[in-house]
Scaffold this motif. Sequence first.
Motif, mmCIF file in Angstrom:
data_model
loop_
_atom_site.group_PDB
_atom_site.id
_atom_site.type_symbol
_atom_site.label_atom_id
_atom_site.label_comp_id
_atom_site.label_asym_id
_atom_site.label_seq_id
_atom_site.Cartn_x
_atom_site.Cartn_y
_atom_site.Cartn_z
ATOM 1 N N ARG A 133 22.639 63.654 67.396
ATOM 2 C CA ARG A 133 21.331 63.414 66.763
ATOM 3 C C ARG A 133 21.089 61.914 66.745
ATOM 4 O O ARG A 133 22.031 61.116 66.666
ATOM 5 C CB ARG A 133 21.273 63.992 65.348
ATOM 6 C CG ARG A 133 22.348 63.467 64.421
ATOM 7 C CD ARG A 133 22.213 64.016 63.009
ATOM 8 N NE ARG A 133 22.139 65.456 63.004
ATOM 9 C CZ ARG A 133 23.186 66.272 63.083
ATOM 10 N NH1 ARG A 133 24.407 65.760 63.201
ATOM 11 N NH2 ARG A 133 23.051 67.579 63.061
ATOM 12 N N THR A 134 19.824 61.527 66.809
ATOM 13 C CA THR A 134 19.487 60.107 66.786
ATOM 14 C C THR A 134 19.746 59.518 65.417
ATOM 15 O O THR A 134 19.870 60.232 64.418
ATOM 16 C CB THR A 134 18.012 59.909 67.173
ATOM 17 O OG1 THR A 134 17.194 60.614 66.220
ATOM 18 C CG2 THR A 134 17.732 60.444 68.569
ATOM 19 N N ARG A 135 19.816 58.218 65.367
ATOM 20 C CA ARG A 135 20.109 57.539 64.100
ATOM 21 C C ARG A 135 19.004 57.787 63.070
ATOM 22 O O ARG A 135 19.281 57.996 61.893
ATOM 23 C CB ARG A 135 20.263 56.034 64.336
ATOM 24 C CG ARG A 135 21.490 55.656 65.151
ATOM 25 C CD ARG A 135 21.625 54.151 65.245
ATOM 26 N NE ARG A 135 22.742 53.764 66.079
ATOM 27 C CZ ARG A 135 24.012 53.637 65.647
ATOM 28 N NH1 ARG A 135 24.298 53.891 64.387
ATOM 29 N NH2 ARG A 135 24.965 53.265 66.494
ATOM 30 N N ARG A 136 17.766 57.764 63.529
ATOM 31 C CA ARG A 136 16.674 57.943 62.566
ATOM 32 C C ARG A 136 16.606 59.381 62.052
ATOM 33 O O ARG A 136 16.242 59.623 60.900
ATOM 34 C CB ARG A 136 15.349 57.515 63.184
ATOM 35 C CG ARG A 136 14.967 58.248 64.476
ATOM 36 C CD ARG A 136 13.752 57.605 65.082
ATOM 37 N NE ARG A 136 13.301 58.298 66.298
ATOM 38 C CZ ARG A 136 12.265 57.886 67.028
ATOM 39 N NH1 ARG A 136 11.595 56.805 66.649
ATOM 40 N NH2 ARG A 136 11.911 58.545 68.108
ATOM 41 N N LEU A 137 16.970 60.361 62.884
ATOM 42 C CA LEU A 137 17.035 61.734 62.385
ATOM 43 C C LEU A 137 18.168 61.881 61.374
ATOM 44 O O LEU A 137 17.992 62.527 60.338
ATOM 45 C CB LEU A 137 17.226 62.702 63.548
ATOM 46 C CG LEU A 137 17.427 64.175 63.156
ATOM 47 C CD1 LEU A 137 16.212 64.693 62.407
ATOM 48 C CD2 LEU A 137 17.717 65.031 64.378
ATOM 49 N N ALA A 138 19.322 61.286 61.659
ATOM 50 C CA ALA A 138 20.440 61.344 60.714
ATOM 51 C C ALA A 138 20.074 60.664 59.399
ATOM 52 O O ALA A 138 20.437 61.139 58.318
ATOM 53 C CB ALA A 138 21.675 60.697 61.326
ATOM 54 N N THR A 139 19.325 59.561 59.478
ATOM 55 C CA THR A 139 18.904 58.866 58.254
ATOM 56 C C THR A 139 17.962 59.736 57.427
ATOM 57 O O THR A 139 18.084 59.820 56.199
ATOM 58 C CB THR A 139 18.215 57.548 58.617
ATOM 59 O OG1 THR A 139 19.126 56.732 59.367
ATOM 60 C CG2 THR A 139 17.790 56.801 57.369
ATOM 61 N N ALA A 140 17.021 60.419 58.084
ATOM 62 C CA ALA A 140 16.089 61.286 57.362
ATOM 63 C C ALA A 140 16.808 62.477 56.738
ATOM 64 O O ALA A 140 16.559 62.834 55.586
ATOM 65 C CB ALA A 140 14.989 61.768 58.309
ATOM 66 N N GLN A 141 17.715 63.101 57.482
ATOM 67 C CA GLN A 141 18.464 64.230 56.935
ATOM 68 C C GLN A 141 19.359 63.802 55.778
ATOM 69 O O GLN A 141 19.485 64.519 54.785
ATOM 70 C CB GLN A 141 19.294 64.876 58.044
ATOM 71 C CG GLN A 141 18.464 65.594 59.100
ATOM 72 C CD GLN A 141 19.310 66.101 60.246
ATOM 73 O OE1 GLN A 141 20.400 65.600 60.505
ATOM 74 N NE2 GLN A 141 18.802 67.110 60.955
ATOM 75 N N CYS A 142 19.966 62.639 55.902
ATOM 76 C CA CYS A 142 20.815 62.130 54.812
ATOM 77 C C CYS A 142 19.986 61.854 53.560
ATOM 78 O O CYS A 142 20.435 62.137 52.444
ATOM 79 C CB CYS A 142 21.537 60.873 55.276
ATOM 80 S SG CYS A 142 22.634 60.162 54.039
ATOM 81 N N ALA A 143 18.772 61.315 53.733
ATOM 82 C CA ALA A 143 17.910 61.042 52.575
ATOM 83 C C ALA A 143 17.535 62.329 51.856
ATOM 84 O O ALA A 143 17.507 62.386 50.617
ATOM 85 C CB ALA A 143 16.660 60.293 53.017
ATOM 86 N N VAL A 144 17.245 63.392 52.606
ATOM 87 C CA VAL A 144 16.937 64.680 51.982
ATOM 88 C C VAL A 144 18.149 65.217 51.248
ATOM 89 O O VAL A 144 18.059 65.745 50.132
ATOM 90 C CB VAL A 144 16.442 65.680 53.052
ATOM 91 C CG1 VAL A 144 16.285 67.070 52.451
ATOM 92 C CG2 VAL A 144 15.117 65.220 53.632
ATOM 93 N N GLY A 145 19.335 65.090 51.866
ATOM 94 C CA GLY A 145 20.554 65.547 51.203
ATOM 95 C C GLY A 145 20.854 64.767 49.942
ATOM 96 O O GLY A 145 21.285 65.341 48.940
ATOM 97 N N MET A 146 20.640 63.457 49.969
ATOM 98 C CA MET A 146 20.887 62.648 48.778
ATOM 99 C C MET A 146 19.949 63.027 47.641
ATOM 100 O O MET A 146 20.325 62.995 46.467
ATOM 101 C CB MET A 146 20.702 61.167 49.115
ATOM 102 C CG MET A 146 21.807 60.574 49.959
ATOM 103 S SD MET A 146 23.369 60.456 49.064
ATOM 104 C CE MET A 146 24.383 59.657 50.301
#
Length: 584
Positions: A133-146
């Motif tokens: 997954r791209t870095r920006r997708l991982a960042t968005a998914q991590c923000a939702v998880g947080m």
Amino acid sequence: MGLPRFGGSPALCVEPACGTGQGSRLPVKRLQSKMTSLYSIPGCHVERVARRGSAQARLTVRSESVGAQCPSCKSRSTAPHSTYVRHPTDLPCAGRPVQLELRVRRFYCRNPECSRRTFTEPVSRLLAARARRTRRLATAQCAVGMTAGAEAGARLLKPLAMPASPDTLLRLMHRAPRPAEKKPRVLGVDDWALRKGRTYGSILVDLEAHRVVDVLPDRSAPTVSQWLQRHRGVQVITRDRSSEYARAAQAGAPKAQQVADRWHLLLNGRQMVERWLTGAHARLRALPCVPKSSASPRPRRSSFPRTRSEVSAGEESRTRRLATYQEVRRRHLAGEPLLTIRRALKLARETVRKYALAEAFPERAVRRPGPSLLDPYLEHLARRQAEGCENALLLWRELRAKGYPGSSRQVHRWLQTRRAAPARSTPRARRDNRSTPTEACANSLPSPRQLAWLCVQPLSALSPTDKALLVRIEQDEEAAHVIALARRFTQLVRERGITHAAKPNPSCKAFEAWLREACTCGVRAVETFAAGLEQEGEAIRAALTTPWSNAQVEGQVTRLKFLKRQMYGRASFDLLRRRVLLAV
């Protein structure tokens, strides 16, 4: 569907801004420019767009650079060796998931001294090594998880076209970098319960930046002092009246100004009054009532009559509590410490303290009845009963005509203890044992906790009934003295005056006068409270002269508890700490 090609290069069928006909086409360079502005990919340009199935879009992209730099010798090469394709997932577009077809090139390294023969061009801005997954997708998914947690985040990401499993979100959350540490100047410290009654931690808040600085696994003085020693520059520390935090601040930041929280000062003042009232409650209950000047109808003072089983259960409970009280008093008068009594009898600490300080057995206060459907019609019922009407069904029909929505059973129960003679339907065996209304409820006092709350409230906030209750208690000379001291202290904390440091502060002078009087008042509970305030006098004076308090920290503790409960108690301390520091 695939894209038409012009001269071997991919292109899209796009209508121009000023139409020249349906069949007009855009050149490849202009098409790529428009696609790049529509769907920007760091370091790459879009070559082709296709649709995979009915719900997914696929973008063929290529790096924009002409050559690449060897990661070993740092020499630049433009000699291509080969290409291969990676298929990472990217951010969705127009509600559809997007998969990239990234063509990555390999280059020859022309440096004869380099150990590498070939190397892959880096795409670190877009993608990590071996990532799916791209870095920006991982960042968005991590923000939702947080924000929502792993399980809830996984359910939320599915309709957002960014699907991920809960385990994937947990891995992303654990790998998320912590924010850059900033040295706070004004720090708020408080404890929070990881497992209430057993495990506690500490939360540190930057009061100027309005954010959590760190979360510690315990609330001991060594842990907090070590943190303060690693983060120099703290000038003000706000805290509750915990001795652990006071020692930690003194050891870790001896030059910082400690500020006691004003809400905890008010709480401790009310607790002091409650402790004194617990011991004197039996004496105050014997005081005569003060007649009311108003001619308003008397409110309902008692609930409906209890059943025989409820009465017997209450008597058995009182017998057990009386035996426990006598045992605690016997051990306390024999010189046993309260902690030893608590462990021997397996009682709560506050229960042992209450029984040890009580001069007589503390009876349970009579609860004030809650609102009833009959309350708006009590005046009518009292007037009709005074006229001699004791027919419950007749009274119920009259109330129903006035809008009463309840059943006749409530009227029967109200009339049961107010009849001049037993009803015809009353069994003979119960006519002699019929209960009659007494004034016990009228002469009873609220519990020490309720009385303590009334004693520290401003007089303007009390109802006439509460004021009459305080007048009755103040017939006792010692009670009047304690209530006056408590009211002066709470008024002093609430109406503090913040002035310039060079000018004398009236709150400090008033506090000193109150402290001298409280230390010599002759009431043990008040003297103990005043001695504790005198020990941390600098923190108390700072609370009366500075604007800082722990109110913001309490709000952050509430947020921390919300995040903790989102994880159902199954998360580790490290994950909870990351969520508190990184959640938006």
